[in-house]
Motif scaffolding. Structure first.
Motif, mmCIF file in Angstrom:
data_model
loop_
_atom_site.group_PDB
_atom_site.id
_atom_site.type_symbol
_atom_site.label_atom_id
_atom_site.label_comp_id
_atom_site.label_asym_id
_atom_site.label_seq_id
_atom_site.Cartn_x
_atom_site.Cartn_y
_atom_site.Cartn_z
ATOM 1 N N LEU A 93 13.336 13.018 42.056
ATOM 2 C CA LEU A 93 12.383 13.077 43.163
ATOM 3 C C LEU A 93 11.881 14.501 43.393
ATOM 4 O O LEU A 93 10.716 14.697 43.748
ATOM 5 C CB LEU A 93 13.020 12.523 44.434
ATOM 6 C CG LEU A 93 13.274 11.009 44.423
ATOM 7 C CD1 LEU A 93 14.007 10.599 45.692
ATOM 8 C CD2 LEU A 93 11.988 10.247 44.254
ATOM 9 N N THR A 94 12.724 15.484 43.183
ATOM 10 C CA THR A 94 12.309 16.880 43.322
ATOM 11 C C THR A 94 11.262 17.240 42.276
ATOM 12 O O THR A 94 10.232 17.845 42.590
ATOM 13 C CB THR A 94 13.523 17.815 43.201
ATOM 14 O OG1 THR A 94 14.476 17.466 44.200
ATOM 15 C CG2 THR A 94 13.126 19.264 43.355
ATOM 16 N N VAL A 95 11.520 16.846 41.039
ATOM 17 C CA VAL A 95 10.565 17.130 39.963
ATOM 18 C C VAL A 95 9.253 16.395 40.219
ATOM 19 O O VAL A 95 8.166 16.952 40.042
ATOM 20 C CB VAL A 95 11.159 16.744 38.593
ATOM 21 C CG1 VAL A 95 10.110 16.774 37.503
ATOM 22 C CG2 VAL A 95 12.307 17.665 38.247
ATOM 23 N N LEU A 96 9.344 15.156 40.652
ATOM 24 C CA LEU A 96 8.139 14.389 40.960
ATOM 25 C C LEU A 96 7.351 15.018 42.107
ATOM 26 O O LEU A 96 6.125 15.114 42.057
ATOM 27 C CB LEU A 96 8.512 12.949 41.305
ATOM 28 C CG LEU A 96 7.365 11.980 41.535
ATOM 29 C CD1 LEU A 96 6.521 11.851 40.273
ATOM 30 C CD2 LEU A 96 7.895 10.639 41.979
ATOM 31 N N GLY A 97 8.044 15.493 43.138
ATOM 32 C CA GLY A 97 7.382 16.157 44.255
ATOM 33 C C GLY A 97 6.687 17.442 43.833
ATOM 34 O O GLY A 97 5.562 17.721 44.269
#
Length: 52
Positions: free
Chosen positions: A12-16
């Motif tokens: 989710l961090t990478v996607l954000g």
């Protein structure tokens, strides 16, 4: 279970970060296309109207 949660948070961090980086450029592309469409419309109106 802890490893799965860590992986989900990392994903989710990478996607954000990906969204935060690409969103402004996508907005710019949409804006440029809108401006190009307006210019083409104006050009068509100017060339199709009879001259006085």
């Amino acid at each position: 279970m802890n490893t799965a949660m860590d992986n989900l948070i990392a994903l989710l961090t990478v996607l954000g970060i990906f969204v935060a980086v690409t969103f402004p450029s996508l907005l710019g592309i949409a804006r440029e296309r809108r401006i190009d469409r307006q210019i083409r419309t104006a050009h068509r109106l100017i060339t199709s109207s009879p001259r006085r």
